[in-house]
Scaffold this motif. Structure first.
Motif, mmCIF file in Angstrom:
data_model
loop_
_atom_site.group_PDB
_atom_site.id
_atom_site.type_symbol
_atom_site.label_atom_id
_atom_site.label_comp_id
_atom_site.label_asym_id
_atom_site.label_seq_id
_atom_site.Cartn_x
_atom_site.Cartn_y
_atom_site.Cartn_z
ATOM 1 N N PRO A 275 -37.607 -6.161 72.868
ATOM 2 C CA PRO A 275 -37.648 -7.542 72.345
ATOM 3 C C PRO A 275 -36.861 -7.712 71.053
ATOM 4 O O PRO A 275 -36.139 -8.704 70.894
ATOM 5 N N HIS A 276 -37.003 -6.730 70.103
ATOM 6 C CA HIS A 276 -36.226 -6.812 68.865
ATOM 7 C C HIS A 276 -34.737 -6.814 69.168
ATOM 8 O O HIS A 276 -33.955 -7.581 68.589
ATOM 9 N N SER A 277 -34.346 -5.943 70.088
ATOM 10 C CA SER A 277 -32.925 -5.789 70.390
ATOM 11 C C SER A 277 -32.365 -7.052 71.036
ATOM 12 O O SER A 277 -31.291 -7.537 70.651
ATOM 13 N N VAL A 278 -33.075 -7.590 72.007
ATOM 14 C CA VAL A 278 -32.594 -8.788 72.707
ATOM 15 C C VAL A 278 -32.514 -9.973 71.759
ATOM 16 O O VAL A 278 -31.526 -10.742 71.759
ATOM 17 N N LEU A 279 -33.524 -10.144 70.908
ATOM 18 C CA LEU A 279 -33.518 -11.261 69.960
ATOM 19 C C LEU A 279 -32.375 -11.120 68.958
ATOM 20 O O LEU A 279 -31.718 -12.108 68.600
ATOM 21 N N ALA A 280 -32.123 -9.872 68.518
ATOM 22 C CA ALA A 280 -31.016 -9.646 67.584
ATOM 23 C C ALA A 280 -29.679 -9.995 68.222
ATOM 24 O O ALA A 280 -28.799 -10.594 67.581
ATOM 25 N N VAL A 281 -29.509 -9.662 69.498
ATOM 26 C CA VAL A 281 -28.264 -9.999 70.195
ATOM 27 C C VAL A 281 -28.111 -11.507 70.324
ATOM 28 O O VAL A 281 -27.020 -12.056 70.089
ATOM 29 N N LEU A 282 -29.184 -12.195 70.674
ATOM 30 C CA LEU A 282 -29.109 -13.643 70.850
ATOM 31 C C LEU A 282 -28.753 -14.362 69.559
ATOM 32 O O LEU A 282 -28.086 -15.411 69.579
ATOM 33 N N ILE A 283 -29.181 -13.820 68.425
ATOM 34 C CA ILE A 283 -28.848 -14.438 67.132
ATOM 35 C C ILE A 283 -27.487 -13.981 66.639
ATOM 36 O O ILE A 283 -26.684 -14.775 66.124
ATOM 37 N N ALA A 284 -27.184 -12.683 66.790
ATOM 38 C CA ALA A 284 -25.990 -12.106 66.182
ATOM 39 C C ALA A 284 -24.710 -12.491 66.896
ATOM 40 O O ALA A 284 -23.671 -12.690 66.242
ATOM 41 N N VAL A 285 -24.745 -12.598 68.219
ATOM 42 C CA VAL A 285 -23.503 -12.896 68.949
ATOM 43 C C VAL A 285 -22.913 -14.248 68.537
ATOM 44 O O VAL A 285 -21.734 -14.329 68.166
ATOM 45 N N PRO A 286 -23.655 -15.353 68.546
ATOM 46 C CA PRO A 286 -23.045 -16.621 68.091
ATOM 47 C C PRO A 286 -22.598 -16.566 66.631
ATOM 48 O O PRO A 286 -21.528 -17.099 66.286
ATOM 49 N N PHE A 287 -23.405 -15.935 65.784
ATOM 50 C CA PHE A 287 -23.055 -15.871 64.367
ATOM 51 C C PHE A 287 -21.760 -15.093 64.147
ATOM 52 O O PHE A 287 -20.841 -15.566 63.462
#
Length: 590
Positions: free
Chosen positions: A183-195
């Motif tokens: 969950p931490h990893s998936v959430l980080a990807v969802l936030i980090a990729v657009p940024f």
């Protein structure tokens, strides 16, 4: 070639060179138009046939190995089984598209480059070479490309899969993932990729005008002064085209930055998983922008560092190779470090100005190390053959059946070990590959594959230095590395090894196993198999003609009937063979 001094001399040199350059460009273009399509067709249809023909075997064997391997845990196996169809279905499409583009590029640029190389220094009868070079050799090279691609798809793939399903050692543990960290990893990807996509693309767009103007300035200065890439005749057409097409290069750099930003964002998910912390993943998301900004500043010779923050994204202290010295994720830059880095930049600028383009290419070419290895294999192969450590049966099996595992692993491993022993004995800073050539970090080819090799080899060299082998032990090692398994200390019982030190024996066996592992990875490089089998053929014929072995007539006839390339006696066509994986699927060599 002496660079003219003064504006008038440079201008006259440039104007007098233009007619000569355009004639060569016209001749090279004509050869590219005539020869290029044929070479492109050979590469496209040859590689496409290999990909399509082997794709069912690749699909089935990949799934089988992933499910059977002990090196991957159950959770990772399930995820791999679910997501594997997508890359496996895209594989033939991408390979066919790459073959088309690669075939066109090869067919166009190789004849063009050969035309300019024909008028280089040291070439006799330049006029004849201008018309002939890049014609037959381009077609032969296209066939070699298909042959090497076949080796990669047929031999290298199955060899890699054989390693994947090999049993784990006693100290090895399977690779797996923890579901609680996902969950931490998936959430980080969802936030980090657009940024990261937005920020990195913005930085690239902001600096693109600077890249455009600085690139044009540097290329125009080299054009007028016949320096840098314009110094060597063979590089002039491509350097000239780089001025015209430089805006496309800038656009390509911006597009590449946009694409790379996705990987930066996805790595934030990896950091979050490794550190089991969403905060660390988001910290890397911000640090990635600073890393990219600092990297572009270095490339464009702008100010030091970055204006973006770089927060800590590792919980524990780790040395990182990204930029500068890292102290728990922070960059530590001392005054001495800044001066040293500035001095390094100035030195690099001076080197770029003083060295010719072709000299730089020579320094970076891995083929020089590759050629040394095969020369060493040739010389040591003759010695081992004369001593009976290599038999006619070994060579015949390699030539006719393609089963070269013993020769292609143990013989190169002994050559590398001999180089390490010699380097340790003479207290070399790097590797002594010959009496007058020493390979170090400074002149080692700037290639990722070779970079991965140099570090372990230098470590092994230091280990060999501490072992202080005697001449008797060195001679015995030559026999042991070829004839013994070297898996456990008992394998050297009753072998005549001079030392009775069990610790020393175990260390030498560990070194041999590590070298053999390095050679296994090297054997996956497509050109390795072709060159090695051709070398074995040459050694076999040489031994038969000298009367050292009683060669099989069928083997000798098969070698003599094989097509030989015009460049080298080791560059002819060789017989293919299947590895364990291919044999298990009942596939015949292509």
């Amino acid at each position: 070639m002496q660079v003219p001094v003064g504006f008038l001399s440079k201008l006259w040199s440039f104007l007098s060179f233009l007619p000569f350059f355009f004639l060569l460009l016209l001749l090279g273009s004509i050869k590219a138009v005539l020869i290029g399509p044929v070479a492109a067709v050979i590469i496209f249809f040859g590689n496409s046939a290999v990909v399509i023909g082997l794709w069912p075997a690749h699909f089935i064997w990949t799934y089988y190995c992933v499910l059977k391997t002990e090196r991957v845990g159950m959770v990772l196996k399930i995820l791999a089984s679910v997501f594997l169809p997508l890359p496996l279905l895209l594989l033939p499409v991408l390979a066919i598209a790459g073959s088309l583009l690669g075939g066109i590029g090869y067919g166009v640029f190789i004849p063009l480059m050969a035309t300019f190389e024909a008028v280089g220094e040291g070439v006799a009868d330049k006029l004849t070479h201008c018309f002939l070079d890049g014609t037959v050799s381009t077609l032969a090279g296209a066939c070699t490309v298909v042959r090497d691609f076949t080796d990669f798809c047929f031999h290298s793939y199955f060899s890699f899969m054989d390693e994947l399903i090999r049993k784990l050692g006693d100290s090895e543990t399977p690779l797996d993932i923890k579901l609680s960290y996902l969950p931490h990893s998936v959430l980080a990807v969802l936030i980090a990729v657009p940024f990261d996509v937005f920020m990195i693309s913005g930085v690239a767009l902001w600096k693109s005008p600077c890249m455009l103007l600085k690139g044009w300035q540097r290329l125009c200065e080299d054009l007028v002064g016949r320096e840098g890439p314009f110094l060597e005749t063979v590089c002039v057409p491509f350097a000239g085209l780089s001025i015209i097409l430089w805006p496309l290069a800038v656009i390509g750099a911006v597009i590449a930055s946009f694409l790379s930003s996705f990987f930066f964002g996805m790595r934030a998910g990896l950091i979050a998983y490794q550190e089991a912390s969403l905060r660390m993943g988001l910290a890397y998301m911000v640090s990635a922008v600073a890393l990219f900004d600092e990297y572009t500043n270095d490339m464009l010779y702008l100010r030091e560092g970055s204006c973006f923050p770089r927060p800590k994204y590792r919980k524990n202290y780790r040395m990182n190779n990204e930029t500068g010295q890292k102290n728990e994720g922070h960059t530590v830059t001392s005054e001495f470090g800044e001066k040293k880095q500035n001095g390094h930049r100035k030195t690099m600028k001076a080197l770029q100005r003083s060295k010719t383009f072709m000299e730089t290419i020579q320094r970076l070419r891995p083929i020089q190390i590759w050629d040394w290895l095969f020369r060493a294999i040739e010389l040591n192969g003759r010695i081992l053959l004369s001593e009976g450590l290599i038999t006619a049966e070994d060579m015949e099996e390699c030539i006719t059946k393609g089963k070269c595992k013993k020769l292609s692993i143990k013989l190169p491993a002994w050559c590398i070990l001999q180089c390490l022993i010699r380097s340790a004995k003479y207290d070399s800073h790097g590797l002594l590959i010959s009496d007058d050539v020493e390979v170090t970090n400074f002149n080692w080819p700037k290639d990722k594959v070779f970079d991965w090799m140099l570090g372990p080899l230098l470590v092994i060299k230091e280990q060999m230095k501490k072992l202080e082998l005697t001449e008797e032990e060195e001679l015995c090692l030559r026999k042991l590395i070829v004839t013994n398994n070297n898996e456990k200390p008992s394998d050297w019982d009753d072998c005549g090894f001079p030392s009775s030190d069990n610790v020393k024996r175990a260390q030498l066996q560990a070194i041999i196993r590590r070298l053999q592992g390095i050679v296994v990875n090297m054997s996956w490089v497509p050109s390795f198999r072709r060159r090695f089998i051709n070398l074995v053929k040459a050694l076999y014929l040489e031994a038969v003609e000298a009367g050292a072995i009683d060669g099989s007539r069928s083997v000798k006839r098969r070698i003599e009937e094989a097509d030989a390339a015009p460049v080298s006696k080791f560059d002819g066509k060789a017989m293919e063979g299947s590895s364990n994986g291919a044999a298990a699927l009942g596939i015949d060599a292509v």
